[in-house]
Design a protein around this motif. Structure first.
Motif, PDB file in Angstrom:
ATOM      1  N   CYS A 166      -9.144   1.953 -15.258  1.00  0.00           N
ATOM      2  CA  CYS A 166      -8.078   2.872 -14.895  1.00  0.00           C
ATOM      3  C   CYS A 166      -8.445   3.563 -13.585  1.00  0.00           C
ATOM      4  CB  CYS A 166      -7.830   3.907 -15.997  1.00  0.00           C
ATOM      5  SG  CYS A 166      -9.252   4.927 -16.437  1.00  0.00           S
ATOM      6  N   SER A 167      -7.448   4.095 -12.895  1.00  0.00           N
ATOM      7  CA  SER A 167      -7.697   4.776 -11.627  1.00  0.00           C
ATOM      8  C   SER A 167      -6.844   6.028 -11.542  1.00  0.00           C
ATOM      9  CB  SER A 167      -7.393   3.854 -10.441  1.00  0.00           C
ATOM     10  OG  SER A 167      -6.001   3.678 -10.289  1.00  0.00           O
ATOM     11  N   ASP A 168      -7.397   7.041 -10.913  1.00  0.00           N
ATOM     12  CA  ASP A 168      -6.713   8.309 -10.715  1.00  0.00           C
ATOM     13  C   ASP A 168      -5.938   8.213  -9.399  1.00  0.00           C
ATOM     14  OD1 ASP A 168      -5.859  10.878 -10.729  1.00  0.00           O
ATOM     15  OD2 ASP A 168      -7.830  11.811 -10.558  1.00  0.00           O
ATOM     16  N   ALA A 169      -4.752   7.574  -9.469  1.00  0.00           N
ATOM     17  CA  ALA A 169      -3.907   7.359  -8.289  1.00  0.00           C
ATOM     18  C   ALA A 169      -4.675   6.718  -7.145  1.00  0.00           C
ATOM     19  CB  ALA A 169      -3.272   8.672  -7.846  1.00  0.00           C
ATOM     20  N   TYR A 173     -12.046   5.245  -9.632  1.00  0.00           N
ATOM     21  CA  TYR A 173     -11.877   4.139 -10.567  1.00  0.00           C
ATOM     22  C   TYR A 173     -12.863   4.275 -11.717  1.00  0.00           C
ATOM     23  CZ  TYR A 173      -9.060   2.062  -6.892  1.00  0.00           C
ATOM     24  OH  TYR A 173      -8.099   1.840  -5.951  1.00  0.00           O
ATOM     25  N   TRP A 211      -3.963  12.469 -16.500  1.00  0.00           N
ATOM     26  CA  TRP A 211      -3.038  11.411 -16.112  1.00  0.00           C
ATOM     27  C   TRP A 211      -1.771  11.993 -15.496  1.00  0.00           C
ATOM     28  CZ3 TRP A 211      -3.761   6.043 -16.906  1.00  0.00           C
ATOM     29  CH2 TRP A 211      -4.969   5.707 -17.551  1.00  0.00           C
ATOM     30  N   ASP A 215      -1.049   7.025 -11.557  1.00  0.00           N
ATOM     31  CA  ASP A 215      -2.298   6.620 -12.213  1.00  0.00           C
ATOM     32  C   ASP A 215      -2.108   5.251 -12.863  1.00  0.00           C
ATOM     33  OD1 ASP A 215      -3.411   8.938 -11.373  1.00  0.00           O
ATOM     34  OD2 ASP A 215      -3.219   9.987 -13.285  1.00  0.00           O
ATOM     35  N   TYR A 216      -3.194   4.481 -12.919  1.00  0.00           N
ATOM     36  CA  TYR A 216      -3.103   3.055 -13.234  1.00  0.00           C
ATOM     37  C   TYR A 216      -4.044   2.691 -14.372  1.00  0.00           C
ATOM     38  CZ  TYR A 216      -4.017  -1.962 -12.521  1.00  0.00           C
ATOM     39  OH  TYR A 216      -4.188  -3.297 -12.691  1.00  0.00           O
TER      40      TYR A 216
END
Length: 226
Positions: A166-169, A173, A211, A215-216
């Motif tokens: 996951c990534s914070d925008a 990562y 989140w 975010d991904y």
């Protein structure tokens, strides 16, 4: 009179042939394509033209709308071999549900790209998820729905494991893993550490970061379906 008799015989033979085309018990064993209308709990499917056929063990995860191959015996019994592949790829797109264990989560306008492929009762799965401006994260552990419920396992502590990130925008990562518990219809993400360096934890509205839009999350896993 002879001509009339011959015509009558020809007409009867033609009608018999047409009946044989429609009746498997007349023409003997045969096969054809059909579309699934309903899925029974007794291992059968019913087609859109009302044929009831028993599924082979290899035809797992049947769904309404599946294009399938069915065959009939000389005595009129139908068997469904399974679904046909979709064109040049065996991957099927689907839209996973997005929920939270404490409720209140909703995908909203999130961008979701997910697909699966089956080999017998083995499901290989990929999910990509980018939160949108109307995505709600609710409370508790975040959950992404599976295309098929996972098979039960011998022990409640056992699970299927896969990869996750996951990534914070895009600013940070967090590699991790995902897991599926036996008998459930969702997966969860787990990070090795959170943004503050704490112990491994399931992804929640505020872990491994808070989140928000952009975010991904991405998952890849293989599991056995029920």
């Amino acid at each position: 009179m002879t001509s009339l008799g011959v015509s009558l015989v020809d007409a009867l033979l033609g009608e018999s042939r047409r009946a044989a085309v429609d009746d498997g018990s007349v023409r003997g064993a045969d096969w054809r394509l059909a579309t699934v209308a309903t899925v029974g709990v007794d291992g059968t499917i019913t087609t859109t033209d009302t044929v009831i056929a028993r599924r082979l063990e290899s035809y797992v995860g049947p769904k309404v709308g599946d294009l399938v191959a069915i065959t009939v015996s000389g005595s009129g019994g139908w068997v469904c071999w399974g679904r046909l592949g979709a064109g040049a790829t065996t991957w099927t797109p689907y839209t996973p549900t997005f929920t939270a264990s404490g409720g209140g989560a909703a995908a909203g306008n999130a961008v979701v790209d997910a697909e699966y492929t089956l080999r017998g009762d083995e499901c290989q799965l990929r999910i990509s998820f980018v939160a949108g401006s109307s995505t709600a994260f609710g409370s508790g552990g975040l959950r992404w729905g599976l295309p098929f419920t996972a098979a039960s396992l011998p022990n409640a502590s056992m699970f299927w494991a896969g990869s996750a990130m996951c990534s914070d925008a895009g600013s940070a990562y967090f590699p991790g893993m995902c897991r599926i518990l036996g008998g459930t219809n969702y997966l969860v993400g787990i990070s090795a550490t959170t943004a503050t360096g704490s112990t491994p934890t399931e992804w929640r509205p505020a872990t491994p970061f808070t989140w928000a839009t952009g975010d991904y999350a991405s998952f890849g896993i293989t599991y056995k379906i029920a």
